[in-house]
Design a protein around this motif. Structure first.
Motif, PDB file in Angstrom:
ATOM      1  N   SER A 153       0.845  -1.202   0.000  1.00  0.00           N
ATOM      2  CA  SER A 153       0.000   0.000   0.000  1.00  0.00           C
ATOM      3  C   SER A 153       0.877   1.248   0.000  1.00  0.00           C
ATOM      4  CB  SER A 153      -0.922  -0.006   1.213  1.00  0.00           C
ATOM      5  OG  SER A 153      -0.201   0.319   2.381  1.00  0.00           O
ATOM      6  N   ASN A 172       2.369   1.380  -3.504  1.00  0.00           N
ATOM      7  CA  ASN A 172       1.285   1.753  -4.402  1.00  0.00           C
ATOM      8  C   ASN A 172       1.568   1.463  -5.869  1.00  0.00           C
ATOM      9  OD1 ASN A 172      -1.125   3.458  -5.355  1.00  0.00           O
ATOM     10  ND2 ASN A 172      -1.177   3.511  -3.142  1.00  0.00           N
ATOM     11  N   TRP A 231      -6.095  -0.225  -3.596  1.00  0.00           N
ATOM     12  CA  TRP A 231      -5.390   1.034  -3.296  1.00  0.00           C
ATOM     13  C   TRP A 231      -5.820   2.188  -4.197  1.00  0.00           C
ATOM     14  CZ3 TRP A 231      -4.780  -0.858   0.911  1.00  0.00           C
ATOM     15  CH2 TRP A 231      -4.005  -1.972   1.219  1.00  0.00           C
ATOM     16  N   TYR A 260     -11.315   1.708   0.941  1.00  0.00           N
ATOM     17  CA  TYR A 260     -10.544   0.738   0.155  1.00  0.00           C
ATOM     18  C   TYR A 260     -11.357  -0.539   0.014  1.00  0.00           C
ATOM     19  CZ  TYR A 260      -6.727   3.867   1.445  1.00  0.00           C
ATOM     20  OH  TYR A 260      -5.945   4.955   1.623  1.00  0.00           O
TER      21      TYR A 260
END
Lengths: 342, 707, 328
Positions: free
Chosen positions: B510, B513, B557, B584
């Motif tokens: 995350s 990303n 994400w 999310y």
């Protein structure tokens, strides 16, 4: 021997001289022919190692001589490794700057034979030095090891004298090297034929190592306290035997004979201070000049490598305190300083 | 977009920083340092020795290298198995003698001399192996003693039979060809060494006995406990080393046609140095044939090069000593610090500007407005469960969910107070789905796609897909299989959330990303797995549309939901149906009224959204701060969102107390109830859905009445 | 250390086996070989192994601490060669000695530092330093393989010194054996050597200065090597650096290890070195008296060694579960 060489050289010069079309009295063509034949020739010395007196002596004199005729002199130092030596020869043969003369000190009779044959096939003259090998070299320059053994035996018999215990100990090198084996044969031949009353009481090996030589000599002296003479097969480890004799307090009663290259600190100094009774010495300078002569001959001969394999034995003699002269030995330091000075 | 952000976007999205980390994870980077030394050595001597690279010169000068590297290859195998063989020099010498005596004394044909040499080596190796493998003697001491014995025997033999060898006149073309010949300008020893190295490498890395050697070297005790025949394996490594040394001995016998007292002397130290300079670790476990070869080349080129250049005794040793020290120190430090370096450079964040979202504030008029609808549910397995990522119910109303302990637990209807371990998987079961025959299919974290039959037989369906051509990392492996659903034709569509991180490191993904999520399909008919879509930011939940002609999948994400078409004019393409959500998304499942449930594992925060526009900031954060201080996505508040076929949001259920269901990763509707699971929760919640179809169940919706 | 074992005299371990073999050879030689059991010869036996023994003492200290020092022979030969070279070049005694001694200590420190702080396995560190020390001194400092002791130097007379008809080397060996014994047995750091060798991690956790101790051990080994080298030069009046290429290193390890010092560390002591030295000395002496050629001596010696370690392996088999990883 020298005579023979001179004749060879003369023949060589004569042939080149005959080949010259016109002869002007004021203009000797021979030096030019000599220079043409020798200039830029490469001479490569591959001893067993560079770190001992003989190799350094050879290389110092050879360098001087080869430089003088405008050749290139190189050495390789395999540091007692047979494989490294073999590799050095292999690379020399296959390299771009192939030597014209390869001088090899063979570690044993056989290891390099095939390589040296290869070198000859590639048009390289191979000169064996000091250690014989099972191979038809273009010349063998060095000692006759059997003869050396005979001289050692004579020296020790003389050193012991007729009224001694007539017991002799041998500190051999090993059971593998031709030098050790032939020395032993020469010693035994003399003792058996000429002096049957002299007995060899022990013949351990030192493996060319001074510490081992000391230990075996100590034991030998204890087992046979009345021993009158010891032959150690090399001055490289005879310091060990000498130490054992010294420690047993028998410097006066035990006569130590060894052999070496006649270097001052290794041999003559020790004869002078009584460490060694006698040293059968190879005359290094003469031996090297023999090499030089044969190199010059080979390079001008035009013969194919492997055509002939003359033996050029170096004169050897046993040096004792009695016949020790200032010029009996050569001085490595002086020689090196000399070479460097130039 | 400001200029600064554009710059950031270029810098972090176009420059492939992540490859540095991926390259560093490769085992072969271990070889980088020895390889650089090798290149430097060869270059240095190649330029200073005239004609070094001339084909003829190389062909001749590499013969010794061939022999030597054969010996080193054998020694490497022993070292990989956790031992050491100091007797290689003796074996080499004895084999040389055997070959030479067979050929010259007994005047045997070459093949017989060859067999004599190899036999000698194998017998000697077997003696070492027997003593060290079966009798469990210490390798160093034992081979030290056998080395001396071998040397002594060799010396005795040479003394007694040396003369006979020298006077023999045996000769043979084959013998000379092996010694002097070459094929395509490559000498026989080099060819042999190459062939042997390739065979050994393949055997070590691709065969059972090879793996056993590595296992024993890596951890003898574990290998023993795992049932590997440690003694036989160790035995074989020494036999192999003996074989290699004797092979080299035979070759040198042909090359030199003689054996002298110096044959093979001090070879063990040189071979050991070579193996070590190449980067093989003593005591086993790490190393390879290639390392051994590189070491052999470095040491020999250096050794012979210095001699060739006329340097005197000592220079060699001095240089080799320095080189060995430097190589080993760098190697050890590298090995020790590699994971630290890797930790620092592996996370390579990219730039992303999240879209403006609708509010989720309670009471706001947006469809995302959170409420307290799921703060009061009936708890199932409270305190007994750990990490029910997904929940599912079967036709008999029993409830299934995975746990962090690698099990699938079954709670019995009707009150779900009784439970049993339905199956033990070993990995963390995430997404769950029933197929037509009632098999429970599960995505198991970091393992792959598994099937559990009604009678609990666990079977692996897929653990890999086809590797893409451009990937540095092995992306054939499924690192984070997350959720799945099954099409009417039985094909299983599932997601692999990221190629860069294992399942438990999802938080790092995350922060980075990077778009590496994939949609895959497993075809039970062929057993093959194919990659359908690639390049999504943490692809998560999958749900087959009610008509079975398309599927929805969540891109966590990026806070988006996409629709992938299986049939129709858009077949094989995906389109975004929901974007810029405030949460999310995680799993998606069917609802009884023809719409869909979607779980939110957490909510976007302005701070994290901002950080996504500052990849440099995130990079510094992962390098300089302890993990506890990192800025993570908020996963303390989640929810359940309902949307319809067109992507219109119908409503949101939330838990503002944060006590019952703070993070929701899945939900299933079943007979008028909603069952809610969360990967970090310790319960499954059951919520009564007012007005829902009391008879609707998942299996019915997917597969109809029981056949 | 293990009191239970101490009481049970009938448990055969490698040390006792080697001791028994030594005793058997000694008895057989005493009866069978004239001239073996004489004071002179026995002194010669001890003397022949005194240099080896001193080297083995240094090696033992390192091995007990779970290390190995392959650089011992190189340090022994090259330090003394360098020393003699300086003397021959006209350096003052004190200057040469101080320089060489600091060089020797430096090698020990570097060895120890690399093992302790760079965490490079000892076998590599010392393999490298052995090679470097030999190479550097041989190529940069001395010009020939052998360097003679200058005439009239005290080393020349040291070789001839005797007390009560026993050469000084024997006393020096005995003195160092005693010092090492006292160090290992009665000093705190000596006891720590065992703990660090047995389980370095535990020793470190218990608060022992494991790393500085490692450095100390390699330094001790280097200094003992230098002393052994001086003795060699004293008796031979020269130092031949070719000894570095010989199998002397293996002999040192064998003397240290055959008597029962485990290569895995933590076990053994000076007693084991003495037993190992006794076996080696008696074997070599008897074989020389019988006049067995060297190559056969090697065969016999190594076969007996093999027998000893095989018997030990049979009597004290190692267990898969307790064996240490990486213990070779």
């Amino acid at each position: 021997m020298k005579k023979c060489l001179k004749m060879l050289l003369a023949a060589a010069m004569l042939s080149t001289g005959l080949a010259a079309p016109s002869l002007h009295a004021a203009d000797d063509p021979n030096p030019a022919a000599y220079a043409a034949a020798l200039k830029g020739k490469r001479v490569l010395l591959v001893p067993m190692a560079m770190g001992f007196d003989l190799a350094q002596g050879w290389s110092a004199i050879l360098k001087r001589e080869v430089d003088a005729f405008g050749g290139v002199f190189e050495t390789r130092d395999p540091n007692w490794s047979v494989e490294a030596g073999a590799q050095a020869i292999t690379e020399a043969i296959s390299s771009e700057t192939k030597p014209d003369v390869l001088i090899v000190m063979s570690p044993d009779l056989n290891s390099y034979s095939k390589l040296m044959k290869k070198a000859q096939a590639e048009g390289i003259y191979v000169v064996l030095v000091d250690n014989p090998a099972n191979f038809k070299a273009d010349a063998y320059v060095g000692g006759d090891w059997t003869q050396l053994g005979r001289l050692e035996a004579e020296a020790v018999v003389k050193g012991c004298g007729p009224n001694s215990s007539k017991k002799i100990g041998l500190v051999q090198g090993d059971q593998v090297n031709a030098t050790s084996l032939y020395q032993y044969a020469g010693i035994m031949e003399v003792l058996e034929k000429k002096y049957p009353d002299f007995k060899v009481v022990a013949k351990p090996d030192s493996n060319w190592d001074a510490t081992t030589s000391r230990n075996v000599t100590t034991t030998m002296l204890q087992q046979t306290p009345d021993i009158c003479g010891i032959i150690d097969f090399w001055d490289g480890d005879a310091t060990g035997a000498a130490a054992a004799i010294r420690e047993a307090g028998k410097q006066d009663s035990v006569f130590l004979v060894t052999t070496g290259g006649g270097e001052k600190t290794a041999d003559c100094d020790k004869i002078a201070d009584g460490t060694y009774g006698a040293v059968v010495m190879t005359e290094l300078a003469q031996e090297t000049h023999n090499m030089v002569a044969i190199i010059k001959y080979l390079l001008q001969s035009g013969q194919k490598p492997g055509t002939a394999s003359p033996l050029i034995y170096t004169l050897m003699k046993a040096t004792t305190k009695e016949n020790l002269r200032p010029d009996s030995c050569w001085d490595l330091k002086a020689l090196q300083a000399d070479a460097e000075g130039k | 977009m400001s200029f600064r952000e554009r710059l950031q976007a270029w810098r972090y999205n176009l420059i492939p920083d992540h490859l540095v980390g991926e390259i560093l994870t490769k085992r072969w980077t271990d070889n980088a340092i020895p390889f650089l030394v090798l290149v430097a050595t060869v270059a240095a001597f190649g330029t200073s020795i005239p004609g070094f690279f001339k084909p003829f010169s190389l062909q001749e000068s590499t013969r010794q290298l061939g022999e030597f590297s054969i010996v080193v290859t054998g020694l490497t195998v022993v070292m990989l198995g956790g031992g050491i063989d100091l007797s290689v020099g003796s074996i080499f010498a004895l084999a040389t003698f055997a070959a030479v005596s067979g050929f010259f004394i007994f005047e045997l044909p070459v093949w017989a001399a060859f067999l004599m040499a190899i036999g000698t080596g194998i017998a000697f190796g077997a003696l070492n192996g027997y003593l060290i493998g079966f009798r469990r003697l210490r390798a160093f001491l034992t081979t030290l003693v056998t080395f001396i014995i071998g040397r002594a025997v060799f010396d005795i033999l040479v003394v007694n039979y040396g003369a006979a060898i020298q006077t023999s006149s045996a000769s043979s073309d084959v013998w000379d060809f092996i010694g002097d010949g070459s094929i395509y300008r490559i000498s026989i020893p080099v060819l042999t060494a190459l062939a042997l190295a390739i065979i050994t490498h393949i055997a070590l890395t691709r065969s059972r006995p090879g793996w056993h050697v590595l296992a024993v070297g890596g951890s003898r005790r574990s290998a023993h406990n795992a049932g590997i025949k440690v003694k036989q394996t160790v035995f074989m490594t020494y036999v192999y080393s003996g074989f290699c040394a004797s092979l080299a001995g035979f070759l040198i016998a042909c090359r030199l046609s003689g054996a002298g007292p110096g044959t093979g002397l001090n070879m063990e130290i040189l071979a050991l140095t070579a193996a070590v300079v190449g980067g093989n670790s003593l005591g086993g476990g790490r190393g390879s044939v290639v390392k051994g070869l590189m070491g052999a080349i470095i040491v020999l080129v250096m050794n012979n090069g210095l001699i060739r250049l006329g340097y005197g005794t000592g220079t060699n040793q001095m240089v080799i000593g320095l080189m060995l020290a430097i190589a080993v120190i760098i190697d050890i430090r590298w090995l020790k610090n590699r994971h630290k370096v890797l930790n620092e450079v592996y996370v390579a964040p990219v730039y992303l500007k999240m879209g403006e979202t609708q509010s989720a504030v309670p009471g706001s008029a947006s469809p995302y407005a959170l409420n307290n609808a799921i703060s009061k549910t009936d708890y199932i397995g409270l305190g007994a469960l750990e990490g029910p990522e997904d929940v599912i119910l079967d036709r008999d109303d029993h409830l299934y969910c995975g746990t962090r302990h690698g099990e699938i637990i079954r709670y019995f209807a009707p009150d779900y107070s009784r439970s049993e371990v339905f199956a033990h998987i070993g990995g963390f079961p995430l997404g769950l789905a029933f197929d037509r025959d009632g098999n429970l299919i599960s995505c198991v974290g970091a393992m792959g796609l598994y099937s559990i039959s009604p009678d609990r037989e666990v079977k692996r369906l897929s653990a890999e897909t086809r590797r893409s051509w451009t990937s540095v990392q092995d992306d054939a492996r499924l690192r984070d299989p997350n959720d799945l659903d099954i099409a009417p034709d039985g094909r299983i569509y599932f997601t692999d959330s990221t190629k860069r991180y294992d399942a438990h490191d999802w938080a790092l993904d995350s922060i980075e990303n990077r778009a590496t999520g994939r949609l895959l399909v497993y075809d039970p008919k062929t057993g093959e797995t194919k990659t359908l879509l690639d390049g999504y930011r943490y692809m998560n939940g999958v749900c087959m549309a009610h008509d079975g002609k398309s599927l929805f999948f969540a891109e966590s994400w990026a806070c988006r939901v996409h629709r992938y078409w299986l049939e129709g004019p858009k077949a094989g393409t995906a389109e975004c149906v929901i974007k810029d959500m405030p949460g999310y998304p995680d799993n998606i499942n069917r609802a009884s009224d023809g719409t869909y449930w979607m779980a939110w594992l957490g909510m976007r925060t302005p701070s994290f959204d901002l950080s996504l526009r500052h990849p440099g900031f995130r990079k510094r954060m992962t390098r300089r701060l302890p993990q506890d201080d990192w800025l993570f996505p908020n996963i303390n508040t989640g929810g359940v969102v309902k949307f319809d076929e067109t992507g219109r949001i119908i409503g949101t259920l939330g838990d503002l107390t944060g006590q019952s269901h703070p993070m929701v990763t899945s939900m299933r509707e079943h007979k008028g109830h909603l069952f809610i699971g969360g990967i970090l929760n310790n319960r499954v919640g059951r919520l009564r859905l007012e007005g829902a179809d009391e008879g609707w169940t998942g299996p019915l919706s997917y597969w109809g009445e029981r056949a | 250390m293990d009191t239970k074992k101490g009481f049970d005299l009938f448990i055969l371990n490698q040390e006792r086996i080697v001791l028994a073999i030594t005793a058997v050879i000694f008895v057989v030689a005493s009866f069978g070989l004239p001239g073996f059991l004489t004071p002179d010869n026995l002194v010669a036996v001890v003397r022949s192994v005194s240099v080896l023994g001193i080297l083995a003492l240094g090696m033992a200290v390192v091995i007990i601490g779970r290390g190995i020092d392959l650089s011992a022979v190189a340090v022994m030969a090259m330090s003394v060669a360098w020393y003699l070279q300086m003397l021959n070049a006209g350096w003052s005694e004190a200057g040469a000695l101080a320089l060489v001694l600091s060089g020797v200590i430096l090698i020990g420190l570097v060895n120890g530092f690399l093992v302790a702080y760079a965490e490079v396995p000892a076998i590599f560190v010392t393999l490298a330093s052995a090679s470097f020390v030999f190479g550097y001194v041989r190529s940069q400092i001395i010009t020939a393989d052998a360097v003679p002791v200058p005439n009239g130097h005290w080393l020349q007379s040291l070789g001839a010194v005797q007390f009560l008809d026993v050469p000084v080397e024997v006393f020096i060996f005995a003195t160092f054996a005693l010092i090492v014994f006292l160090f290992l047995r009665f000093t705190k750091w000596g006891r720590y050597v065992y703990f660090a060798g047995d389980n370095p991690v535990a020793a470190r956790n218990a608060g022992m200065p494991v790393r500085p101790m490692l450095v100390l051990r390699y330094t001790i080994s280097a200094i003992l090597s230098f002393i052994a080298g001086l003795l060699t030069a004293a008796s031979l009046h020269s130092m031949n650096t070719r000894v570095v290429n010989s199998t002397l290193f293996y002999d040192i390890v064998l003397v240290a290890v055959i008597g029962g010092i485990g290569l895995s560390g933590g076990k053994g002591g000076v007693r084991n070195v003495l037993i190992g030295a006794a076996l080696t000395g008696i074997l070599l002496n008897t074989m020389t008296i019988i006049d067995i050629p060297l190559i056969y001596q090697n065969l016999i010696k190594s076969t007996i060694l093999l027998a000893a370690i095989i018997i030990d392996g049979v009597l004290n088999p190692r267990d898969e579960q307790t064996a240490q990883q990486g213990d070779i």
